[in-house]
Write an enzyme that holds these catalytic residues in place. Structure first.
Site, short mmCIF file in Angstrom:
data_model
loop_
_atom_site.label_atom_id
_atom_site.label_comp_id
_atom_site.label_asym_id
_atom_site.label_seq_id
_atom_site.Cartn_x
_atom_site.Cartn_y
_atom_site.Cartn_z
N PRO A 81 0.83 -1.22 0.00
CA PRO A 81 0.00 0.00 0.00
C PRO A 81 0.86 1.27 0.00
CG PRO A 81 -0.35 -1.30 2.00
CD PRO A 81 0.68 -2.01 1.21
N GLU A 82 0.58 2.15 -0.91
CA GLU A 82 1.29 3.43 -0.98
C GLU A 82 0.38 4.53 -0.42
OE1 GLU A 82 4.36 4.32 -2.85
OE2 GLU A 82 4.68 2.61 -4.17
#
Ligand SMILES: [Zn+2]
Length: 280
Positions: free
Chosen positions: A2-3
């Protein structure tokens, strides 16, 4: 992994079901993830009301009543799954289950267990070891070309490495650095200190635009985070250059069969993709 846009999507999803609600039950199904959970973790959360669900870089910052903050990180594979109370036994990777006074269940599920959930006193948040050294938020109005220019001045390291340095700007990961540099037409291989004022004046809005667009699409790398309205919280975002080695650059009209298309290289162990014709 996840960014920032995924974390922001999770933040927004959680805010809709947590803000103003009280945790009536918190169940921990293991002793910890990347770190052990704090002592009496579930007991300390139970009965608390959520005042705000915020974000700092890729950390979820959940402010509770009584001056307590729940600090969360999704790690490599963490997800927050929102549903009505299920009454079913937790799955193998369902590590913590939060139940609100509205009967909404949020399950923190994380197969690889690099995620993090911890507690912090609200008045010690700014100096918390995980947050203290973080640079400015890229989407904050305070992150301006002048601020970035000051941070890059004299740096011999590549602009790509500089943007991944969390003390310089917080929360930018590999994909978004690659895409921002493409949009700003700046080679990822350039020494950070050689960027001109004009380069930086293009780079800062490029970073903000790439992140904002991705947040709007709902994040990019996770697809099965269920929002309370049943919609999927994550969508596959289509990137201009990331993961597109050898393909035609969206801005060039040349034939990739002749030019080789988008170039892939490796910097500090991470893949970099760029258009060698337009990114100088
Ligand atoms: Zn191109």
């Amino acid at each position: 992994m996840p960014e920032l846009p995924e974390v922001e999507t999770v933040r927004r999803g959680l805010a809709t079901v947590w803000e103003g609600r009280r945790f009536v039950e918190v169940a921990c199904h293991r002793a910890g993830l990347r770190q052990p959970f704090p002592e009496n973790f579930a007991q300390r959360l139970t009965g608390r009301r959520v005042e705000n669900v915020g974000r700092r870089a890729k950390y979820l910052v959940v402010t509770l009543d009584g001056g307590l903050v729940l600090l969360g990180h999704l790690g490599m594979s963490g997800r927050m799954v929102i549903s009505a109370k299920r009454n079913s036994p937790p799955g193998r990777h369902d590590h913590v289950v939060f139940l609100t006074d509205q009967g909404i269940e949020v399950v923190f599920t994380d197969p690889r267990r690099f995620g993090l959930l911890t507690l912090c006193a609200a008045d010690q948040l700014a100096t918390h070891p995980l947050l203290a050294d973080l640079g400015p938020e890229p989407l904050d109005p305070g992150f301006t070309p002048a601020v970035l220019a000051a941070a890059l001045a004299g740096k011999a390291t590549s602009i790509k490495a500089a943007l991944l340095d969390q003390t310089l700007v917080a929360g930018l990961g590999n994909i978004y650095v690659v895409e921002s540099l493409y949009r700003a037409k700046i080679s990822p291989l350039r020494a950070a200190g050689t960027l001109t004022r004009r380069d930086i004046a293009q780079l800062v809005p490029a970073i903000k635009a790439v992140l904002t667009e991705s947040i709007a699409v709902g994040g990019s790398t996770l697809r099965d985070h269920m929002l309370p309205d049943g919609e999927l919280g994550y969508f596959q975002h289509s990137f201009a250059v990331y993961g597109r080695q050898g393909e035609a650059c969206p801005r060039c009209t040349c034939d990739p069969a002749e030019t080789g298309g988008i170039t892939r290289t490796v910097q500090a162990g991470r893949s970099t993709f760029f258009c060698a014709r337009q990114q100088k």
